[in-house]
Write an enzyme that holds these catalytic residues in place. Structure first.
Site, PDB file in Angstrom:
ATOM      1  N   GLY A  23      91.979  47.778  24.879  1.00 36.15           N
ATOM      2  CA  GLY A  23      92.175  48.447  23.603  1.00 36.15           C
ATOM      3  C   GLY A  23      91.415  49.763  23.621  1.00 36.15           C
ATOM      4  O   GLY A  23      90.658  50.029  24.561  1.00 36.15           O
ATOM      5  N   TYR A  24      91.608  50.560  22.588  1.00 34.87           N
ATOM      6  CA  TYR A  24      91.031  51.904  22.567  1.00 34.87           C
ATOM      7  C   TYR A  24      90.152  52.134  21.335  1.00 34.87           C
ATOM      8  O   TYR A  24      90.590  51.929  20.207  1.00 34.87           O
ATOM      9  CB  TYR A  24      92.148  52.949  22.624  1.00 34.87           C
ATOM     10  CG  TYR A  24      92.799  52.966  23.987  1.00 34.87           C
ATOM     11  CD1 TYR A  24      92.351  53.829  24.971  1.00 34.87           C
ATOM     12  CD2 TYR A  24      93.806  52.063  24.306  1.00 34.87           C
ATOM     13  CE1 TYR A  24      92.906  53.819  26.246  1.00 34.87           C
ATOM     14  CE2 TYR A  24      94.364  52.036  25.578  1.00 34.87           C
ATOM     15  CZ  TYR A  24      93.907  52.920  26.541  1.00 34.87           C
ATOM     16  OH  TYR A  24      94.449  52.895  27.805  1.00 34.87           O
TER      17      TYR A  24
END
Lengths: 157, 157
Positions: free
Chosen positions: B31-32
């Site tokens: 994820g970011y």
């Protein structure tokens, strides 16, 4: 999970001058890879050390925090990648009655701003405030360092 | 400074099936914390390891990259802080003629997408492409993993 519980205060500059010679001064430069309050990502250069710090959204005076030391050279390489201005400040650290107070004197665009922070073990921990503490601003988002990048002190009305 | 030089290709799924049994499969979830292409900040869980990776803006097939291993537990705590969807994929790794190829078979919202990446030492390094390589997409931003979070493969026309 790393949790930071912290209270933040404005400082009376005249009274603070009397205590300041007893504190340890450390220059800090920091920038943000993410300024989003849901997930700030900070690069900090402190003395000759660099740190990558991730903080979650504030819930009152509490939030998730993870900090990782990184090589200084990489920290310096990452600073130019940051969004917006770099915050520069001198941090004065002083232990008073078992608590460590950190007093940040901001420079540059935030010159004139002096903010004291104290990290606590519990949200409702009672603390005795030093005489140079003026007013609590823990819940005021203007004082978040990530916000001082976007809306520096010199632009405040 | 950490620099990543990488070419990216679409894969012919039928031909790839013949090579796939020779490759090592690794599940990846990522994820970011920042999806901004100027400075992506990625949390990746790969096997039982977690990594925090910062990448700068693409300049052709090259960009700044710094990766830091972090404790697995902290990686898992950071994943829910991420912006948008979590990317899930299986990465197949195979060495061919001295180069390491990574073939990502995406799942979830990006199911059907298979992308091969190869990391190079120099931008103009010549490489021999395996038969299952279809088409280069190194410069097509739609294939950036950070973009697949916001605009997954299933929504493409």
């Amino acid at each position: 999970m790393g949790i930071e519980i912290e209270r933040k205060y404005l400082v009376n500059p005249t009274l603070w001058q009397l205590t300041k010679p007893l504190a340890v001064a450390t220059p800090i430069r920091q920038g943000y890879l993410s300024l989003n309050p849901e997930r700030t990502v900070r690069i900090r250069i402190k003395n000759n050390n660099a740190y990558l710090t991730i903080k979650g959204k504030n819930e009152g005076i509490k939030r998730i925090e993870f900090e990782y030391p990184i090589p200084l050279e990489e920290g310096l390489d990452l600073l130019p990648l940051c969004e917006g201005a770099i915050i520069e400040k001198t941090r004065y650290t002083i232990a008073i009655e078992g608590l460590t107070w950190e007093i940040d004197e901001f420079e540059g665009e935030n010159l004139g701003l002096i903010v004291a922070e104290v990290e606590l073990q519990a949200e409702h921990e009672s603390i005795r405030l030093p005489v140079w503490i003026k007013q609590e601003v823990s819940l005021d988002p203007r004082y978040y360092n990530a916000n001082l990048v976007q809306c520096p002190f010199k632009n405040w009305k």
